[in-house]
Design an enzyme around this catalytic site. Structure first.
Site, PDB file in Angstrom:
ATOM      1  N   CYS A  76      53.868  33.973  26.922  1.00 48.63           N
ATOM      2  CA  CYS A  76      52.505  33.456  27.025  1.00 48.63           C
ATOM      3  C   CYS A  76      52.329  32.070  26.399  1.00 48.63           C
ATOM      4  O   CYS A  76      51.252  31.490  26.481  1.00 48.63           O
ATOM      5  CB  CYS A  76      51.531  34.422  26.359  1.00 48.63           C
ATOM      6  SG  CYS A  76      51.738  34.516  24.557  1.00 48.63           S
ATOM      7  N   GLU A 114      51.614  42.362  31.224  1.00 44.61           N
ATOM      8  CA  GLU A 114      50.600  42.025  30.226  1.00 44.61           C
ATOM      9  C   GLU A 114      50.766  40.556  29.871  1.00 44.61           C
ATOM     10  O   GLU A 114      51.870  40.036  29.864  1.00 44.61           O
ATOM     11  CB  GLU A 114      50.794  42.917  28.992  1.00 44.61           C
ATOM     12  CG  GLU A 114      49.940  42.581  27.804  1.00 44.61           C
ATOM     13  CD  GLU A 114      50.551  41.541  26.866  1.00 44.61           C
ATOM     14  OE1 GLU A 114      49.779  40.935  26.099  1.00 44.61           O
ATOM     15  OE2 GLU A 114      51.766  41.328  26.903  1.00 44.61           O
ATOM     16  N   ARG A 154      41.560  39.742  20.329  1.00 47.38           N
ATOM     17  CA  ARG A 154      42.875  39.673  20.993  1.00 47.38           C
ATOM     18  C   ARG A 154      42.812  40.083  22.470  1.00 47.38           C
ATOM     19  O   ARG A 154      43.312  41.147  22.868  1.00 47.38           O
ATOM     20  CB  ARG A 154      43.899  40.490  20.238  1.00 47.38           C
ATOM     21  CG  ARG A 154      45.331  40.163  20.614  1.00 47.38           C
ATOM     22  CD  ARG A 154      46.312  40.891  19.713  1.00 47.38           C
ATOM     23  NE  ARG A 154      47.649  40.814  20.221  1.00 47.38           N
ATOM     24  CZ  ARG A 154      48.582  39.967  19.789  1.00 47.38           C
ATOM     25  NH1 ARG A 154      48.320  39.148  18.823  1.00 47.38           N
ATOM     26  NH2 ARG A 154      49.780  39.966  20.319  1.00 47.38           N
ATOM     27  N   ARG A 156      43.618  40.472  26.275  1.00 45.69           N
ATOM     28  CA  ARG A 156      44.827  40.545  27.083  1.00 45.69           C
ATOM     29  C   ARG A 156      44.447  40.906  28.513  1.00 45.69           C
ATOM     30  O   ARG A 156      43.480  41.611  28.762  1.00 45.69           O
ATOM     31  CB  ARG A 156      45.790  41.621  26.564  1.00 45.69           C
ATOM     32  CG  ARG A 156      46.413  41.289  25.219  1.00 45.69           C
ATOM     33  CD  ARG A 156      47.355  40.103  25.365  1.00 45.69           C
ATOM     34  NE  ARG A 156      48.000  39.731  24.148  1.00 45.69           N
ATOM     35  CZ  ARG A 156      47.586  38.777  23.322  1.00 45.69           C
ATOM     36  NH1 ARG A 156      46.486  38.112  23.586  1.00 45.69           N
ATOM     37  NH2 ARG A 156      48.256  38.474  22.245  1.00 45.69           N
TER      38      ARG A 156
END
Length: 182
Positions: A76, A114, A154, A156
């Site tokens: 990422c 993910e 966070r 995702r």
């Protein structure tokens, strides 16, 4: 057959096992020495494939057949808002195209991915477009850590992809636990 790509310390594999999924052959791919060592301690029967760019899909199909499930969170760093913003074409996050290559070649019944929430504006169109080009449908959802009880945001994005010809993805399930449905 199961391949855990960018496997890290085995979060996806652990989730798969907790969901009741069982696989005849369990493979994983990572290049970080510590992660590989820990993964092998957690899953001693898992077969290391090393660097994703060197995975020979023809050999896997020849030796293990055509029934596959893939999971993994591709890098990422180039997508994250904390990074420099190179996006899906960046050196690290561009490894998406290696994940895509494995989907294209192995034709898994399902692949689960993910990444950071910023993928929605730094490459999701590319991910979905390249999957569609090879005959895969996808469903995705942004889920924040706080949505599942963690004390931080966070964000995702989770993507599930499967062949367009399938109306619903299917996975191997441990019938005793009655889990594993998506």
């Amino acid at each position: 057959n199961y391949i855990d790509l960018f496997s890290g310390i085995g979060g996806f594999a652990l989730g798969a096992y907790w969901a009741g999924m069982r696989f005849e052959n369990h493979f994983f791919s990572d290049i970080e020495k510590f992660a590989v060592e820990l993964y092998q301690k957690r899953f001693p029967d898992a077969i290391p494939l090393g660097d994703i760019t060197k995975i020979d899909t023809d050999k896997l199909i020849a030796e293990y057949g055509t029934d596959w499930v893939l999971t993994g969170g591709f890098p990422c760093q180039d997508i994250s808002i904390a990074g420099k913003g190179a996006g899906i074409e960046g050196k690290r996050s561009g490894l998406w195209f290696e994940y895509w290559r494995l989907i294209r070649d192995l034709r898994p019944r399902i692949a689960i991915m993910e990444n950071v929430g910023a993928l929605t504006f730094r490459g999701l169109d590319t991910v979905l477009g390249t999957l569609s080009e090879i005959g895969y449908n996808a469903e995705w959802q942004d889920i924040r850590a706080e949505d599942v009880g963690a004390p931080h945001k966070r964000e995702r994005i989770w993507i599930i992809t499967y062949p367009i010809s399938n109306s619903k993805p299917s996975v191997p399930v441990n019938e005793e636990q009655g889990q594993g449905k998506l």
